[in-house]
Design a protein around this motif. Structure first.
Motif, mmCIF file in Angstrom:
data_model
loop_
_atom_site.group_PDB
_atom_site.id
_atom_site.type_symbol
_atom_site.label_atom_id
_atom_site.label_comp_id
_atom_site.label_asym_id
_atom_site.label_seq_id
_atom_site.Cartn_x
_atom_site.Cartn_y
_atom_site.Cartn_z
ATOM 1 N N SER A 10 0.836 -1.205 0.000
ATOM 2 C CA SER A 10 0.000 0.000 0.000
ATOM 3 C C SER A 10 0.867 1.250 0.000
ATOM 4 N N LEU A 11 1.952 1.223 0.766
ATOM 5 C CA LEU A 11 2.863 2.370 0.757
ATOM 6 C C LEU A 11 3.528 2.539 -0.598
ATOM 7 N N PHE A 12 3.975 1.435 -1.188
ATOM 8 C CA PHE A 12 4.616 1.503 -2.499
ATOM 9 C C PHE A 12 3.659 2.056 -3.554
ATOM 10 N N LEU A 13 2.450 1.515 -3.605
ATOM 11 C CA LEU A 13 1.493 1.968 -4.617
ATOM 12 C C LEU A 13 1.090 3.423 -4.404
ATOM 13 N N ALA A 14 0.892 3.815 -3.159
ATOM 14 C CA ALA A 14 0.506 5.199 -2.884
ATOM 15 C C ALA A 14 1.602 6.175 -3.298
ATOM 16 N N PHE A 59 -1.942 9.518 3.890
ATOM 17 C CA PHE A 59 -2.039 8.057 3.960
ATOM 18 C C PHE A 59 -0.721 7.426 4.405
ATOM 19 N N THR A 60 0.388 7.846 3.786
ATOM 20 C CA THR A 60 1.678 7.231 4.106
ATOM 21 C C THR A 60 2.139 7.559 5.517
ATOM 22 N N THR A 61 1.728 8.698 6.043
ATOM 23 C CA THR A 61 2.077 9.034 7.428
ATOM 24 C C THR A 61 1.467 8.028 8.388
ATOM 25 N N TYR A 62 0.199 7.744 8.211
ATOM 26 C CA TYR A 62 -0.478 6.850 9.147
ATOM 27 C C TYR A 62 -0.106 5.384 8.937
ATOM 28 N N ILE A 63 -0.029 4.936 7.721
ATOM 29 C CA ILE A 63 0.360 3.540 7.485
ATOM 30 C C ILE A 63 1.847 3.366 7.792
#
Length: 163
Positions: free
Chosen positions: A19-23, A59-63
């Motif tokens: 999810s981090l990579f795709l975002a 998104f990336t901050t929280y994940i």
């Protein structure tokens, strides 16, 4: 038991990493496309690219917090355990318990915020016109993932072995 923990760990790691990579790739591609279009054309501009980048950072901050628990990279005070090694186990437990309380707050308050925004039919992002509740749903999701990840780390610390 160890096999179940390993499956949970690998599943969470897969979700976190992909999810981090795709975002980040989505943000990078839209920002790059916007820059290229601005430089090489005078008329074409992706007016929504800035909003995409902002939402991806959110998104990336929280994940990324969940991934930080996995790699044991959360911020904590480690001067006392270095000076007094006997306190390390106790302070690590206190740190984990504080993270679990934080996760509980994120699940509870994030869930309430998501529900409130879900009920507002006009709550949409400015440029993309996507429902805001989707973005707010990251909060309780992160809380649950971080809670499970912290429990796994606590079991690892208790047993003295990594999964």
């Amino acid at each position: 038991m160890k096999k179940v923990f390993r499956i949970i760990d690998r599943t969470l790691a897969f979700v976190e990493e992909w999810s981090l990579f795709l975002a980040v790739m989505v943000a990078l591609c839209t920002a790059m496309a916007n820059v290229l279009l601005r430089k090489f054309t005078a008329d074409i501009n992706l007016y929504w690219s800035d909003e995409v980048v902002r939402k991806v950072i959110y998104f990336t901050t929280y994940i990324g917090c969940v991934a930080a628990v996995r790699s044991r990279a959360l911020i904590r005070i480690d001067a006392i355990p270095q000076l007094f090694p006997v306190t390390k186990r106790f302070l690590t437990l206190v740190s984990h318990l504080v993270v679990l309380v934080f996760c509980g707050l994120m699940i509870h308050l994030g869930g309430q915020m998501t529900w409130l925004i879900y009920q507002d039919e006009y709550a949409r992002t400015t440029s993309l016109q996507m429902p805001e509740w989707i973005l707010y749903a990251v909060l309780p999701l992160m809380g649950v993932m971080m809670f499970v990840r912290t429990l796994l780390v606590m079991v690892e610390d208790w047993r003295g072995e990594r999964f």
